[in-house]
Design a protein around this motif. Structure first.
Motif, PDB file in Angstrom:
ATOM      1  N   MET A 230       0.867  -1.180   0.000  1.00  0.00           N
ATOM      2  CA  MET A 230       0.000   0.000   0.000  1.00  0.00           C
ATOM      3  C   MET A 230       0.904   1.229   0.000  1.00  0.00           C
ATOM      4  N   TYR A 231       0.706   2.109  -0.988  1.00  0.00           N
ATOM      5  CA  TYR A 231       1.421   3.379  -1.045  1.00  0.00           C
ATOM      6  C   TYR A 231       0.546   4.465  -0.410  1.00  0.00           C
ATOM      7  N   TYR A 232       1.197   5.330   0.377  1.00  0.00           N
ATOM      8  CA  TYR A 232       0.437   6.387   1.053  1.00  0.00           C
ATOM      9  C   TYR A 232       1.205   7.705   1.002  1.00  0.00           C
ATOM     10  N   ASN A 233       0.520   8.762   0.597  1.00  0.00           N
ATOM     11  CA  ASN A 233       1.062  10.120   0.626  1.00  0.00           C
ATOM     12  C   ASN A 233      -0.080  11.056   1.021  1.00  0.00           C
ATOM     13  N   PRO A 234      -0.007  11.685   2.182  1.00  0.00           N
ATOM     14  CA  PRO A 234      -1.194  12.353   2.736  1.00  0.00           C
ATOM     15  C   PRO A 234      -1.613  13.654   2.071  1.00  0.00           C
ATOM     16  N   CYS A 235      -0.715  14.371   1.404  1.00  0.00           N
ATOM     17  CA  CYS A 235      -1.055  15.735   0.979  1.00  0.00           C
ATOM     18  C   CYS A 235      -1.276  15.895  -0.526  1.00  0.00           C
ATOM     19  N   VAL A 236      -0.394  15.309  -1.330  1.00  0.00           N
ATOM     20  CA  VAL A 236      -0.444  15.596  -2.766  1.00  0.00           C
ATOM     21  C   VAL A 236      -0.637  14.353  -3.627  1.00  0.00           C
ATOM     22  N   GLY A 237      -0.881  13.231  -3.038  1.00  0.00           N
ATOM     23  CA  GLY A 237      -1.116  12.032  -3.818  1.00  0.00           C
ATOM     24  C   GLY A 237       0.141  11.224  -4.064  1.00  0.00           C
ATOM     25  N   VAL A 238      -0.067  10.003  -4.536  1.00  0.00           N
ATOM     26  CA  VAL A 238       1.022   9.049  -4.738  1.00  0.00           C
ATOM     27  C   VAL A 238       1.922   9.468  -5.889  1.00  0.00           C
ATOM     28  N   GLY A 239       1.352   9.919  -7.000  1.00  0.00           N
ATOM     29  CA  GLY A 239       2.144  10.363  -8.143  1.00  0.00           C
ATOM     30  C   GLY A 239       2.076   9.411  -9.307  1.00  0.00           C
ATOM     31  N   ALA A 240       2.152   9.990 -10.526  1.00  0.00           N
ATOM     32  CA  ALA A 240       2.042   9.192 -11.746  1.00  0.00           C
ATOM     33  C   ALA A 240       3.255   8.303 -11.954  1.00  0.00           C
ATOM     34  N   ASN A 241       4.383   8.628 -11.293  1.00  0.00           N
ATOM     35  CA  ASN A 241       5.562   7.770 -11.469  1.00  0.00           C
ATOM     36  C   ASN A 241       5.358   6.391 -10.841  1.00  0.00           C
ATOM     37  N   ILE A 242       4.422   6.273  -9.924  1.00  0.00           N
ATOM     38  CA  ILE A 242       4.066   4.970  -9.348  1.00  0.00           C
ATOM     39  C   ILE A 242       3.064   4.272 -10.261  1.00  0.00           C
ATOM     40  N   SER A 243       2.009   4.998 -10.611  1.00  0.00           N
ATOM     41  CA  SER A 243       0.980   4.431 -11.489  1.00  0.00           C
ATOM     42  C   SER A 243       0.040   5.531 -11.942  1.00  0.00           C
ATOM     43  N   ASP A 244      -0.310   5.536 -13.233  1.00  0.00           N
ATOM     44  CA  ASP A 244      -1.299   6.491 -13.733  1.00  0.00           C
ATOM     45  C   ASP A 244      -2.638   6.280 -13.037  1.00  0.00           C
ATOM     46  N   THR A 245      -2.919   5.036 -12.669  1.00  0.00           N
ATOM     47  CA  THR A 245      -4.180   4.728 -11.982  1.00  0.00           C
ATOM     48  C   THR A 245      -4.274   5.475 -10.658  1.00  0.00           C
ATOM     49  N   CYS A 246      -3.128   5.693 -10.016  1.00  0.00           N
ATOM     50  CA  CYS A 246      -3.122   6.263  -8.667  1.00  0.00           C
ATOM     51  C   CYS A 246      -2.477   7.647  -8.609  1.00  0.00           C
ATOM     52  N   PHE A 260      -2.848  -2.075  -9.915  1.00  0.00           N
ATOM     53  CA  PHE A 260      -2.968  -0.950  -8.998  1.00  0.00           C
ATOM     54  C   PHE A 260      -4.448  -0.603  -8.779  1.00  0.00           C
ATOM     55  N   THR A 261      -4.780  -0.240  -7.532  1.00  0.00           N
ATOM     56  CA  THR A 261      -6.150   0.146  -7.187  1.00  0.00           C
ATOM     57  C   THR A 261      -6.122   1.423  -6.346  1.00  0.00           C
ATOM     58  N   ASN A 262      -6.882   2.404  -6.758  1.00  0.00           N
ATOM     59  CA  ASN A 262      -7.035   3.642  -5.990  1.00  0.00           C
ATOM     60  C   ASN A 262      -7.942   3.360  -4.797  1.00  0.00           C
ATOM     61  N   MET A 263      -7.387   3.399  -3.585  1.00  0.00           N
ATOM     62  CA  MET A 263      -8.162   3.140  -2.380  1.00  0.00           C
ATOM     63  C   MET A 263      -8.659   4.423  -1.716  1.00  0.00           C
ATOM     64  N   GLY A 264      -8.182   5.585  -2.201  1.00  0.00           N
ATOM     65  CA  GLY A 264      -8.619   6.842  -1.605  1.00  0.00           C
ATOM     66  C   GLY A 264      -8.054   8.038  -2.344  1.00  0.00           C
ATOM     67  N   SER A 265      -8.912   8.833  -2.962  1.00  0.00           N
ATOM     68  CA  SER A 265      -8.471   9.996  -3.736  1.00  0.00           C
ATOM     69  C   SER A 265      -7.940  11.082  -2.810  1.00  0.00           C
ATOM     70  N   VAL A 266      -6.928  11.811  -3.278  1.00  0.00           N
ATOM     71  CA  VAL A 266      -6.297  12.826  -2.443  1.00  0.00           C
ATOM     72  C   VAL A 266      -7.284  13.920  -2.052  1.00  0.00           C
ATOM     73  N   ARG A 267      -8.229  14.251  -2.938  1.00  0.00           N
ATOM     74  CA  ARG A 267      -9.187  15.327  -2.659  1.00  0.00           C
ATOM     75  C   ARG A 267     -10.270  14.905  -1.676  1.00  0.00           C
ATOM     76  N   SER A 268     -10.343  13.616  -1.374  1.00  0.00           N
ATOM     77  CA  SER A 268     -11.443  13.130  -0.527  1.00  0.00           C
ATOM     78  C   SER A 268     -11.092  13.138   0.955  1.00  0.00           C
ATOM     79  N   GLY A 269      -9.841  13.427   1.314  1.00  0.00           N
ATOM     80  CA  GLY A 269      -9.412  13.311   2.704  1.00  0.00           C
ATOM     81  C   GLY A 269     -10.210  14.184   3.660  1.00  0.00           C
ATOM     82  N   VAL A 270     -10.777  13.557   4.686  1.00  0.00           N
ATOM     83  CA  VAL A 270     -11.594  14.262   5.685  1.00  0.00           C
ATOM     84  C   VAL A 270     -11.165  13.799   7.079  1.00  0.00           C
TER      85      VAL A 270
END
Length: 489
Positions: A230-246, A260-270
């Motif tokens: 599981m890749y995690y980056n709290p502020c700006v997202g994982v990045g396209a260098n990991i996967s375009d999907t994420c 690769f599976t997007n488990m949580g969009s960066v804009r959705s963080g609450v």
């Protein structure tokens, strides 16, 4: 406590006219409440005051009146009793008549001129006392003749707040007693109010939780799970260098075989607080809401360099993990030094990689933001529109970002050009400075990021110097990357 009938016989409303004895039949409820609330308080527990309208109990839960406050400069509640009128607003002061300026509690007594009002309590209470398991008393003084107590009672079944005047204290006739009952005042654990995608402010005043330090574009944190990584980056997202999907995901699962599976969009963080008081950063996939993730933040002063991830698991599309860090301790991690480079007249790019703050979606010259306020004793209507500016009046306010209409002189005055002087991040806010050299006027617009504020709120907040004004705009578009150039996400 005193007997009910004895208390009621002595409850009276004090004013300059002869006092009136409480009508037993009409005031039975008020008298009964007064008996319960003003009895002996020997050994009463103190609710530790956090600010003007909240306090913390011994079990670390918080009683807060913030959600009941009127933030627009007027009172929040009004009660009438035996011809007298009482006004109350927690948290913020208001003006009423010629005797109440910047108060929380105010009164007008029967038979007095309409403009004659009396202050019963300043904005900041002297103390907050625990009365019983559902009630606390906010005690206000006016530093003059009168003071007041507001008994705030939790009622989980209350559908709307109820404010009552209960008369005066039997032992002190210059002290006025009120009750405020609401479901919103029930004690709860401190909440963490969202600042941006990866920081929030504790509403008990203890400080901010700030994960900006752990934002690593292109190099997200890796958490091992049975299904893979599981890749995690709290502020700006994982990045396209990991996967375009994420590339737009804060939480991304890489399974065996390179899936690769997007488990949580960066804009959705609450940010949310659970029943035990833990702060959780919750995510969801904005295109597939069956995929969700919760990151439970645990304060660990020992984890100063890197966060420690524990108890990671995936169950039916939901990922959960505990993140231990010093930055999960309130007030322990500060914002890194940030700048915001102006891209045009109403957007700038944050230097920390969190994105672009853009007001383009709010641009509407035909329907400018406006607010009415008083400066130097004169009433004004203030107008503001970002990006393309406004033109109001005749020639005085043409192609400007803000304008003030003087209700006395009946004139318009330009406050600032369309192009700002600069964008300045200030902790969790962004200040846009405008000026107009021809009129020697200037103003600062403070942008407040609130991801839940779908309806922007513009307000005049005061003057710093002559011809220097301050305004505030609360909107989701003040949050980096929350608003596209011509639309709101």
């Amino acid at each position: 406590a005193l007997g009910g009938s004895q208390v009621c016989m002595h409850v009276s409303i004090r004013h300059s006219q002869p006092s009136q004895t409480c009508d037993m039949a009409a005031s039975l409820l008020a008298c009964a409440l007064l008996v319960l609330l003003t009895g002996s308080l020997a050994g009463a527990q103190i609710c530790e005051k956090i600010d003007a309208c909240s306090c913390k109990l011994d079990n670390d839960t918080v009683v807060s009146l913030h959600s009941l406050a009127n933030t627009g400069g007027s009172y929040g509640f009004k009660a009438e009793r035996e011809g007298n009128t009482y006004w109350y607003n927690p948290c913020f002061g208001f003006d009423q008549g010629n005797g109440c300026d910047d108060v929380s509690v105010c009164s007008h007594f029967q038979g007095q001129p309409a403009a004659d009002t009396y202050r019963l309590g300043n904005v900041d209470p002297d103390s907050v006392t625990v009365i019983n398991r559902t009630t606390v008393a906010f005690k206000y003084t006016s530093r003059i003749t009168y003071d007041s107590e507001v008994y705030v009672t939790c009622d989980e079944e209350a559908t709307e707040p109820k404010f009552l005047s209960l008369g005066t204290d039997p032992d002190r006739s210059s002290r006025y007693i009120f009750s405020l009952t609401s479901a919103d005042v029930c004690a709860r654990h401190a909440q963490c109010k969202q600042i941006d995608r990866c920081s929030c402010a504790m509403d008990d005043g203890s400080g901010n939780l700030n994960l900006h330090t752990f934002s690593r574009p292109g190099l997200p944190w890796e958490i091992t799970v049975p299904e893979g990584t599981m890749y995690y980056n709290p502020c700006v997202g994982v990045g396209a260098n990991i996967s375009d999907t994420c590339k737009d995901a804060s939480v991304c699962l890489k399974e065996e075989g390179g899936i690769f599976t997007n488990m949580g969009s960066v804009r959705s963080g609450v940010f949310a607080t659970d029943e035990s008081g833990d702060v959780i950063l919750a995510y969801r996939n904005l295109q597939d809401e069956t995929k969700t993730a919760n990151v439970t933040l645990v304060c660990d002063p020992g984890a100063r360099v890197e966060p420690v991830f524990e108890s990671a698991s995936i169950n039916e599309g939901h990922f959960s993990v505990t993140m231990k860090s010093v930055c999960a301790c309130a007030g322990s991690c500060m914002f890194p030094a940030r700048t915001c480079e102006g891209a045009d007249s109403c957007s700038c790019k944050m230097s920390d990689g969190s994105g672009t703050v853009s007001l383009h979606a709010l641009d509407n010259p035909a329907a400018a933001f406006k607010d009415v306020g008083t400066s130097s004793g004169v009433q004004y209507t203030f107008y503001y529109n970002p990006c393309s500016g406004i033109s109001v009046g005749l020639d005085e306010c043409t192609d400007v970002s803000a304008c003030a209409y003087n209700h006395v002189a009946r004139t318009y005055n330009a406050l600032g050009l369309v192009q700002p002087d600069k964008f300045t991040p200030d902790q969790d806010k962004l200040i846009i400075a405008y000026s107009d050299q021809e009129t020697s006027t200037s103003y600062n617009l403070t942008l407040v990021c609130d991801v839940t504020a779908n309806n922007p709120k513009f307000s005049f907040t005061g003057t710093r110097l002559q011809n220097a004004y301050d305004f505030m705009l609360t909107t989701k578009c003040a949050c980096a990357d929350e608003c596209l150039a011509n639309d709101v996400k």
